[in-house]
Design a protein around this motif. Structure first.
Motif, PDB file in Angstrom:
ATOM      1  N   MET A 192       0.815  -1.219   0.000  1.00  0.00           N
ATOM      2  CA  MET A 192       0.000   0.000   0.000  1.00  0.00           C
ATOM      3  C   MET A 192       0.848   1.269   0.000  1.00  0.00           C
ATOM      4  O   MET A 192       0.355   2.361   0.289  1.00  0.00           O
ATOM      5  N   THR A 193       2.112   1.149  -0.316  1.00  0.00           N
ATOM      6  CA  THR A 193       2.963   2.328  -0.487  1.00  0.00           C
ATOM      7  C   THR A 193       2.362   3.247  -1.551  1.00  0.00           C
ATOM      8  O   THR A 193       1.848   2.785  -2.567  1.00  0.00           O
ATOM      9  N   ARG A 194       2.419   4.535  -1.313  1.00  0.00           N
ATOM     10  CA  ARG A 194       1.897   5.509  -2.286  1.00  0.00           C
ATOM     11  C   ARG A 194       2.964   5.805  -3.342  1.00  0.00           C
ATOM     12  O   ARG A 194       4.111   6.095  -3.001  1.00  0.00           O
ATOM     13  N   TYR A 195       2.560   5.740  -4.593  1.00  0.00           N
ATOM     14  CA  TYR A 195       3.448   6.073  -5.698  1.00  0.00           C
ATOM     15  C   TYR A 195       2.812   7.194  -6.516  1.00  0.00           C
ATOM     16  O   TYR A 195       1.582   7.268  -6.630  1.00  0.00           O
ATOM     17  N   PRO A 196       3.627   8.065  -7.105  1.00  0.00           N
ATOM     18  CA  PRO A 196       3.057   9.120  -7.961  1.00  0.00           C
ATOM     19  C   PRO A 196       2.493   8.530  -9.245  1.00  0.00           C
ATOM     20  O   PRO A 196       2.869   7.425  -9.657  1.00  0.00           O
ATOM     21  N   GLN A 197       1.599   9.275  -9.854  1.00  0.00           N
ATOM     22  CA  GLN A 197       1.039   8.855 -11.138  1.00  0.00           C
ATOM     23  C   GLN A 197       2.152   8.678 -12.160  1.00  0.00           C
ATOM     24  O   GLN A 197       3.029   9.536 -12.309  1.00  0.00           O
ATOM     25  N   TRP A 198       2.107   7.529 -12.862  1.00  0.00           N
ATOM     26  CA  TRP A 198       3.093   7.294 -13.907  1.00  0.00           C
ATOM     27  C   TRP A 198       2.715   8.040 -15.174  1.00  0.00           C
ATOM     28  O   TRP A 198       1.553   8.058 -15.590  1.00  0.00           O
ATOM     29  N   ARG A 199       3.712   8.664 -15.785  1.00  0.00           N
ATOM     30  CA  ARG A 199       3.521   9.332 -17.076  1.00  0.00           C
ATOM     31  C   ARG A 199       4.607   8.858 -18.033  1.00  0.00           C
ATOM     32  O   ARG A 199       5.710   8.487 -17.614  1.00  0.00           O
ATOM     33  N   THR A 200       4.288   8.893 -19.314  1.00  0.00           N
ATOM     34  CA  THR A 200       5.234   8.467 -20.338  1.00  0.00           C
ATOM     35  C   THR A 200       6.565   9.196 -20.167  1.00  0.00           C
ATOM     36  O   THR A 200       6.600  10.414 -20.021  1.00  0.00           O
ATOM     37  N   GLY A 201       7.644   8.438 -20.158  1.00  0.00           N
ATOM     38  CA  GLY A 201       8.970   9.017 -20.018  1.00  0.00           C
ATOM     39  C   GLY A 201       9.494   9.045 -18.608  1.00  0.00           C
ATOM     40  O   GLY A 201      10.684   9.364 -18.393  1.00  0.00           O
ATOM     41  N   ASP A 202       8.641   8.731 -17.620  1.00  0.00           N
ATOM     42  CA  ASP A 202       9.110   8.700 -16.235  1.00  0.00           C
ATOM     43  C   ASP A 202      10.128   7.595 -16.031  1.00  0.00           C
ATOM     44  O   ASP A 202      10.050   6.539 -16.677  1.00  0.00           O
ATOM     45  N   PRO A 203      11.078   7.798 -15.127  1.00  0.00           N
ATOM     46  CA  PRO A 203      12.007   6.705 -14.803  1.00  0.00           C
ATOM     47  C   PRO A 203      11.235   5.556 -14.179  1.00  0.00           C
ATOM     48  O   PRO A 203      10.191   5.758 -13.544  1.00  0.00           O
ATOM     49  N   PRO A 204      11.713   4.340 -14.316  1.00  0.00           N
ATOM     50  CA  PRO A 204      10.955   3.184 -13.825  1.00  0.00           C
ATOM     51  C   PRO A 204      10.911   3.118 -12.296  1.00  0.00           C
ATOM     52  O   PRO A 204      11.843   3.554 -11.615  1.00  0.00           O
ATOM     53  N   THR A 205       9.795   2.598 -11.798  1.00  0.00           N
ATOM     54  CA  THR A 205       9.627   2.273 -10.383  1.00  0.00           C
ATOM     55  C   THR A 205       9.509   0.771 -10.289  1.00  0.00           C
ATOM     56  O   THR A 205       8.644   0.176 -10.938  1.00  0.00           O
ATOM     57  N   TYR A 206      10.372   0.149  -9.513  1.00  0.00           N
ATOM     58  CA  TYR A 206      10.373  -1.310  -9.420  1.00  0.00           C
ATOM     59  C   TYR A 206       9.617  -1.773  -8.178  1.00  0.00           C
ATOM     60  O   TYR A 206       9.670  -1.128  -7.129  1.00  0.00           O
ATOM     61  N   PHE A 207       8.908  -2.870  -8.337  1.00  0.00           N
ATOM     62  CA  PHE A 207       8.073  -3.420  -7.265  1.00  0.00           C
ATOM     63  C   PHE A 207       8.244  -4.923  -7.246  1.00  0.00           C
ATOM     64  O   PHE A 207       8.248  -5.540  -8.328  1.00  0.00           O
ATOM     65  N   PRO A 208       8.305  -5.579  -6.126  1.00  0.00           N
ATOM     66  CA  PRO A 208       8.335  -4.976  -4.788  1.00  0.00           C
ATOM     67  C   PRO A 208       9.730  -4.416  -4.478  1.00  0.00           C
ATOM     68  O   PRO A 208      10.669  -4.664  -5.198  1.00  0.00           O
TER      69      PRO A 208
END
Length: 208
Positions: A192-208
């Motif tokens: 349930m960690t909060r992440y910002p809205q992804w937009r085209t060109g954003d650096p990747p966020t890895y999970f978990p």
């Protein structure tokens, strides 16, 4: 294309919750793309015409059903043996009649209803059944959380949160204990960690 599978998700969606929980417990690493439902990225529409979360893109393979994503993750790695307990009948009831009543209880105006009381009361039979099933081991499986628990849990959580005072007054002590154990689990807190809205060109966020 990302070297890792892509997961389009929305933090508060119960379908996305159960998919993230299975991915987290499997320890399969994905690239997470947090979606805002009123502003869905074109990439989500291109991946799945349904454009509903969760959607997993693994190379040429696209999974846009949360249960399929759970099975995909656990097929890679199932360290807690979740697949040892899959109660298809309970899951079908949860995703069918119970979800039908939950939606109308929580959002009656969407369905031109004056209130959701009739649907709230109609959902009780399912909750009573779950209360009976968890009485011995504390979970729906063999004394520990497994696939069925995680598939149902986010929806029971949503139901309970619609009117907490009413839910708290129900004579369902074992179900409430089951829900509390899952809500306060380290696994649920982690997904349930909060992440910002992804937009085209954003650096990747890895999970978990």
């Amino acid at each position: 294309m990302s070297a890792r599978p892509l997961l389009y998700s929305f933090r508060r969606c119960p379908y996305a919750m159960r998919a993230r929980m299975a991915i987290a417990v499997s320890r399969v690493n994905v690239e997470l793309r947090e979606v805002v439902l009123r502003d869905k990225p074109q990439e989500l529409h291109e991946a799945s015409p349904k454009a509903t979360v969760p959607v997993l893109v693994d190379g040429a393979r696209v999974l846009d059903e949360s249960l399929d994503i759970m099975r995909w993750a656990l097929a890679h790695n199932d360290p807690e043996l979740w697949l040892d307990h899959v109660d298809e009948e309970l899951i079908v009831t949860n995703d069918g009649p119970f979800k039908h009543h939950l939606d109308r209880y929580k959002y009656p105006s969407r369905y031109d209803l004056p209130d959701g009381i009739a649907n709230r009361d109609a959902a009780l039979a399912h909750l009573e059944l779950l209360n009976e099933r968890v009485v011995n081991g504390g979970y729906l499986g063999p004394g520990r959380p497994a696939f069925t628990d995680i598939a149902l849990f986010p929806f029971v959580r949503q139901f309970a949160a619609t009117d907490p005072n009413w839910f708290d007054a129900l004579p369902l002590p074992d179900l409430k204990r089951w829900l509390e154990n899952l809500v306060t689990s380290p696994l649920f807190r982690a997904i349930m960690t909060r992440y910002p809205q992804w937009r085209t060109g954003d650096p990747p966020t890895y999970f978990p």
